[in-house]
Design a protein around this motif. Structure first.
Motif, PDB file in Angstrom:
ATOM      1  N   ALA A 152     -16.264 -45.929 -21.833  1.00 53.41           N
ATOM      2  CA  ALA A 152     -16.764 -44.859 -20.967  1.00 53.41           C
ATOM      3  C   ALA A 152     -18.173 -44.420 -21.359  1.00 53.41           C
ATOM      4  N   ILE A 153     -18.656 -44.856 -22.551  1.00 50.80           N
ATOM      5  CA  ILE A 153     -19.955 -44.392 -23.052  1.00 50.80           C
ATOM      6  C   ILE A 153     -21.120 -44.785 -22.127  1.00 50.80           C
ATOM      7  N   PRO A 154     -21.217 -46.046 -21.656  1.00 51.86           N
ATOM      8  CA  PRO A 154     -22.342 -46.389 -20.765  1.00 51.86           C
ATOM      9  C   PRO A 154     -22.417 -45.496 -19.522  1.00 51.86           C
ATOM     10  N   ARG A 155     -21.263 -45.228 -18.898  1.00 49.20           N
ATOM     11  CA  ARG A 155     -21.248 -44.344 -17.730  1.00 49.20           C
ATOM     12  C   ARG A 155     -21.699 -42.941 -18.120  1.00 49.20           C
ATOM     13  N   PHE A 156     -21.305 -42.527 -19.313  1.00 50.54           N
ATOM     14  CA  PHE A 156     -21.686 -41.221 -19.843  1.00 50.54           C
ATOM     15  C   PHE A 156     -23.205 -41.102 -19.947  1.00 50.54           C
ATOM     16  N   PHE A 157     -23.849 -42.162 -20.477  1.00 49.20           N
ATOM     17  CA  PHE A 157     -25.299 -42.123 -20.648  1.00 49.20           C
ATOM     18  C   PHE A 157     -26.028 -42.167 -19.297  1.00 49.20           C
ATOM     19  N   LYS A 158     -25.432 -42.823 -18.335  1.00 46.28           N
ATOM     20  CA  LYS A 158     -26.027 -42.815 -16.992  1.00 46.28           C
ATOM     21  C   LYS A 158     -26.055 -41.395 -16.431  1.00 46.28           C
ATOM     22  N   ARG A 213     -29.393 -39.134 -15.567  1.00 51.19           N
ATOM     23  CA  ARG A 213     -29.604 -38.528 -14.253  1.00 51.19           C
ATOM     24  C   ARG A 213     -29.852 -37.019 -14.361  1.00 51.19           C
ATOM     25  N   SER A 214     -29.332 -36.402 -15.441  1.00 47.51           N
ATOM     26  CA  SER A 214     -29.551 -34.962 -15.625  1.00 47.51           C
ATOM     27  C   SER A 214     -31.040 -34.654 -15.786  1.00 47.51           C
ATOM     28  N   SER A 215     -31.747 -35.504 -16.547  1.00 50.68           N
ATOM     29  CA  SER A 215     -33.196 -35.335 -16.727  1.00 50.68           C
ATOM     30  C   SER A 215     -33.774 -36.611 -17.332  1.00 50.68           C
ATOM     31  N   PRO A 216     -34.268 -37.530 -16.511  1.00 46.03           N
ATOM     32  CA  PRO A 216     -34.830 -38.784 -17.031  1.00 46.03           C
ATOM     33  C   PRO A 216     -35.951 -38.567 -18.047  1.00 46.03           C
ATOM     34  N   LYS A 217     -36.835 -37.599 -17.807  1.00 44.16           N
ATOM     35  CA  LYS A 217     -37.966 -37.369 -18.703  1.00 44.16           C
ATOM     36  C   LYS A 217     -37.507 -36.907 -20.077  1.00 44.16           C
ATOM     37  N   LEU A 218     -36.615 -35.921 -20.105  1.00 45.63           N
ATOM     38  CA  LEU A 218     -36.111 -35.425 -21.390  1.00 45.63           C
ATOM     39  C   LEU A 218     -35.353 -36.514 -22.139  1.00 45.63           C
ATOM     40  N   PHE A 219     -34.573 -37.300 -21.403  1.00 49.81           N
ATOM     41  CA  PHE A 219     -33.789 -38.354 -22.043  1.00 49.81           C
ATOM     42  C   PHE A 219     -34.707 -39.394 -22.688  1.00 49.81           C
ATOM     43  N   LEU A 242     -34.631 -30.058 -29.999  1.00 54.91           N
ATOM     44  CA  LEU A 242     -34.977 -29.337 -28.774  1.00 54.91           C
ATOM     45  C   LEU A 242     -34.479 -30.084 -27.540  1.00 54.91           C
ATOM     46  N   THR A 243     -34.784 -31.376 -27.458  1.00 60.52           N
ATOM     47  CA  THR A 243     -34.373 -32.151 -26.276  1.00 60.52           C
ATOM     48  C   THR A 243     -32.857 -32.343 -26.236  1.00 60.52           C
ATOM     49  N   ASP A 244     -32.227 -32.439 -27.426  1.00 62.54           N
ATOM     50  CA  ASP A 244     -30.760 -32.491 -27.468  1.00 62.54           C
ATOM     51  C   ASP A 244     -30.168 -31.252 -26.798  1.00 62.54           C
ATOM     52  N   GLY A 245     -30.688 -30.072 -27.191  1.00 62.84           N
ATOM     53  CA  GLY A 245     -30.168 -28.823 -26.641  1.00 62.84           C
ATOM     54  C   GLY A 245     -30.380 -28.708 -25.147  1.00 62.84           C
ATOM     55  N   LEU A 246     -31.603 -29.071 -24.706  1.00 62.23           N
ATOM     56  CA  LEU A 246     -31.897 -28.972 -23.271  1.00 62.23           C
ATOM     57  C   LEU A 246     -31.075 -29.966 -22.458  1.00 62.23           C
ATOM     58  N   LEU A 247     -30.974 -31.203 -22.959  1.00 59.72           N
ATOM     59  CA  LEU A 247     -30.158 -32.203 -22.262  1.00 59.72           C
ATOM     60  C   LEU A 247     -28.693 -31.790 -22.235  1.00 59.72           C
ATOM     61  N   GLY A 248     -28.232 -31.224 -23.364  1.00 56.91           N
ATOM     62  CA  GLY A 248     -26.843 -30.778 -23.434  1.00 56.91           C
ATOM     63  C   GLY A 248     -26.547 -29.706 -22.413  1.00 56.91           C
ATOM     64  N   ASN A 268     -24.022 -28.285 -17.377  1.00 62.06           N
ATOM     65  CA  ASN A 268     -24.061 -27.677 -16.038  1.00 62.06           C
ATOM     66  C   ASN A 268     -23.659 -28.680 -14.961  1.00 62.06           C
ATOM     67  N   ASP A 269     -24.200 -29.900 -15.061  1.00 59.59           N
ATOM     68  CA  ASP A 269     -23.905 -30.931 -14.057  1.00 59.59           C
ATOM     69  C   ASP A 269     -22.426 -31.304 -14.058  1.00 59.59           C
ATOM     70  N   SER A 270     -21.859 -31.484 -15.260  1.00 64.19           N
ATOM     71  CA  SER A 270     -20.458 -31.904 -15.339  1.00 64.19           C
ATOM     72  C   SER A 270     -19.531 -30.792 -14.845  1.00 64.19           C
ATOM     73  N   SER A 271     -19.865 -29.534 -15.171  1.00 58.63           N
ATOM     74  CA  SER A 271     -19.038 -28.416 -14.691  1.00 58.63           C
ATOM     75  C   SER A 271     -19.098 -28.335 -13.165  1.00 58.63           C
ATOM     76  N   GLU A 272     -20.292 -28.572 -12.598  1.00 60.84           N
ATOM     77  CA  GLU A 272     -20.423 -28.568 -11.137  1.00 60.84           C
ATOM     78  C   GLU A 272     -19.593 -29.678 -10.507  1.00 60.84           C
ATOM     79  N   LYS A 273     -19.579 -30.848 -11.149  1.00 62.11           N
ATOM     80  CA  LYS A 273     -18.788 -31.969 -10.619  1.00 62.11           C
ATOM     81  C   LYS A 273     -17.298 -31.645 -10.631  1.00 62.11           C
ATOM     82  N   ILE A 274     -16.837 -30.971 -11.690  1.00 61.10           N
ATOM     83  CA  ILE A 274     -15.424 -30.601 -11.771  1.00 61.10           C
ATOM     84  C   ILE A 274     -15.075 -29.631 -10.650  1.00 61.10           C
TER      85      ILE A 274
END
Length: 612
Positions: free
Chosen positions: A27-33, A37-43, A108-114, A119-125
């Motif tokens: 499931a990890i590759p799908r997770f990273f996708k 998508r949450s923020s390509p630049k930050l990632f 910093l980027t870990d926190g922002l990406l997290g 937020n994205d995953s909660s919205e999907k649920i």
């Protein structure tokens, strides 16, 4: 009070093996996708920073070796040119500063990406939950899946940091291994001996911890529920009045202690094995350290190489321990991640056949033919061969004692459930042939157990047709129809007044006020079919009569279904359907039903006698 039976983590059906943990890694590759998508630049910034930072450990160690060797050379030499030495010191200082800055950028980027991914995953649920059927949402086993998907957000955010850190560690480990192989390859074998047993131990216990958490999903939901009812303003009156504090607290204590003791046993066992394997690792490290010292004393390697090898071995050991520890955390988190994806991938019942366009205007009305229904998991039928027709524009009341099937019948009309037998036709077409969302848009509904949203008064009314939330005219018209305009006028901030006590400056409403607000929701759209399921139970008899009289006048020409236990309002309907034990007992006007005494006449006279 009966003591809940503790679950064993060795139960066969709940056991999760190490193999299952490794399988979950797919499931990890799908997770990273999803993260990307949450923020390509930050990632990409995070990955680039980790890539550069991965080389800093070996560079610092190598420059440190060069500094030591240069100092020894200068001490033994008559030449005292310190230029090269200070160059090495400057390089090490620069790399150390760069490593610190990169580390802060990574955090910093870990926190922002997290935050973004959370937020994205909660919205999907939330969106996925809206797609599911009422039957699925009311299934306890399914609800456990929803709970695991919903509550593991922090675990998924931690998984992101661990997985990205793992990629960084791999590069650092490779560079450090290259340094050891260059000088002393045998140190790699010693390193393997010190690390592998600890890794196997961690992997075993990570799957066991997941098994425990999974098997106790329902109990943890109950613990959350007990926390809620034991410390909540909505339940405080009854808890105090009935003296329920000890009962709730004791039940919470028993259940939480059972979980604590099982978790304690697991933690102690893991700590014991971890300590034994750690001792093995420490012995291996000092064995390697003694070996390096002996090589220096024999003149095979220099003092600078001693510092490089000892530093590299120690850092590599720590990196490998961190790598394997993170790997077990990743595999454990991946199990929870798989729960999340399993929830998102739940199949929604859809037919491939083309949907029939819903009639723009209802001409004939509804026809119910031999309708049977039993709730999922139950063998008892709630409806048993119900058959009747409801003409377009007709106002029909459903009457019957509790459990007769009135609300269940409405749920089938609204397609919350599918009948186990029979059909409901709209203008001669089975309602299952219509697109369910388009079909439901034709209904204005208010249930007895309507939800009290702790939003603003405007938002509470607008939920009936949320696209009109900013339309003051529509909201005002709906409020006037339902008599909720009286509630609006009493609020200090009018429509912008927040309701409930959960948030700052919230205003609680009385039961009657809430029901007027809820009724306004049904008037928010110009629906073809209006359904009122006991919506006025908190109003007094006169207020309910006024509401229904107003309702009858305002919905002239519209098809309406009314459920009420007050017969003074029921008699306003064009026809009355009397249900008993899931069957149609009577159907007719108030006058006709009174002229042929059966259940309706009996109930009407009993209620009328109560007012005399």
């Amino acid at each position: 009070m009966a003591r809940p039976t503790p679950k064993s983590i060795t139960d066969k059906e709940e056991k999760t093996s190490v193999k299952d943990s490794f399988k979950a890694l797919k499931a990890i590759p799908r997770f990273f996708k999803e993260i990307f998508r949450s923020s390509p630049k930050l990632f990409l910034l995070n990955v680039f920073s980790r890539l550069i930072n991965a080389f800093t450990p070996v560079v610092i160690l190598w420059v440190g070796k060069m500094i030591i060797d240069e100092i020894i050379r200068l001490v033994a030499s008559e030449e005292k040119d310190f230029t090269q030495l200070w160059n090495y010191v400057l390089i090490e200082f620069s790399v150390a500063i760069l490593s610190d800055l990169l580390g802060r950028l990574i955090n910093l980027t870990d926190g922002l990406l997290g935050d973004l991914y959370s937020n994205d995953s909660s919205e999907k649920i939330i969106r996925k939950t809206s797609e599911l059927t009422i039957a699925q949402l009311e299934d306890p086993e399914f609800y456990d899946k929803l709970e695991r998907a919903r509550t593991q957000t922090s675990s998924r955010v931690g998984l992101m940091s661990n997985a990205l850190g793992q990629a960084e560690s791999i590069i650092s480990i490779i560079t450090l291994i290259a340094g050891l192989v260059y000088f002393e390859p045998i140190l790699i074998l010693i390193l393997i001996v010190s690390i592998i047993p600890s890794f196997i131990n961690e992997a075993k216990f990570s799957s066991t911890r997941y098994s425990l958490a999974r098997s106790w999903t329902a109990e943890r939901r109950e613990l959350d529920y007990l926390r809620f009812i034991g410390a909540n303003n909505q339940t405080a009156k009854e808890v105090k009045l009935f003296g329920l504090t000890d009962f709730i607290a004791e039940r919470f204590k028993v259940l939480s202690n059972d979980y604590y003791h099982i978790n304690k046993k697991l933690s102690l066992k893991q700590s014991l094995y971890g300590s034994l394997f750690n001792i093995l690792g420490v012995l291996s490290y000092y064995g390697a350290y003694v070996y390096i010292i002996l090589r220096v004393l024999s003149g095979v390697i220099s003092i600078g190489e001693l510092t490089f090898l000892s530093g590299s071995f120690n850092r590599l050991r720590n990196n490998l321990q961190g790598f394997f520890s993170r790997f077990t955390r990743i595999s454990e988190s991946a199990l929870y991640l798989q729960d999340y994806f399993d929830f998102l991938d739940l199949k929604i019942e859809q037919t491939s056949e083309e949907k029939t366009p819903i009639p723009e205007t209802i001409i004939e009305g509804f026809q119910v033919n031999d309708l049977h229904f039993a709730y999922p998991g139950s063998k008892t039928e709630v409806l048993k061969g119900v058959t009747f027709s409801m003409k377009a524009g007709e106002k029909m009341a459903f009457v019957g004692q509790n459990g007769a099937g009135k609300t269940t019948l409405i749920k089938l009309f609204l397609r919350f459930y599918e009948p186990t037998q029979g059909e409901i036709l709209l203008d001669g077409i089975n309602i299952n042939k219509f697109d369910v969302d388009e079909y439901r848009k034709r209904f204005g509904v208010i249930f007895q157990d309507f939800f009290k949203y702790e939003f603003t008064l405007r938002e509470n009314i607008a939920v009936g047709n949320i696209s009109e939330i900013d339309n003051d005219e529509t909201i005002g018209y709906a409020a006037s129809k339902s008599l909720a305009e009286q509630v609006v006028s009493e609020m200090e901030d009018g429509l912008e007044q927040r309701l409930g006590r959960r948030f700052y400056q919230g205003q609680e409403l009385s039961g009657g006020q809430w029901q007027k607000v809820a009724l306004a929701r049904a008037y928010m759209k110009d629906a073809d079919v209006m359904v009122l399921d006991e919506p006025t139970s908190a109003l007094d008899a006169q207020a309910e009569y006024d509401v229904f009289e107003r309702f009858i006048a305002l919905t002239k020409g519209k098809t309406s279904i009314i459920i009420s236990h007050r017969f003074s309002t029921v008699r306003m309907a064009d026809r009355i359907l009397v249900l008993q034990n899931g069957r149609v007992l009577e159907l007719g006007t108030h006058e006709a039903l009174m002229a042929h005494p059966k259940l309706y006449s009996e109930l009407f006279k009993l209620q009328a006698a109560g007012y005399q």
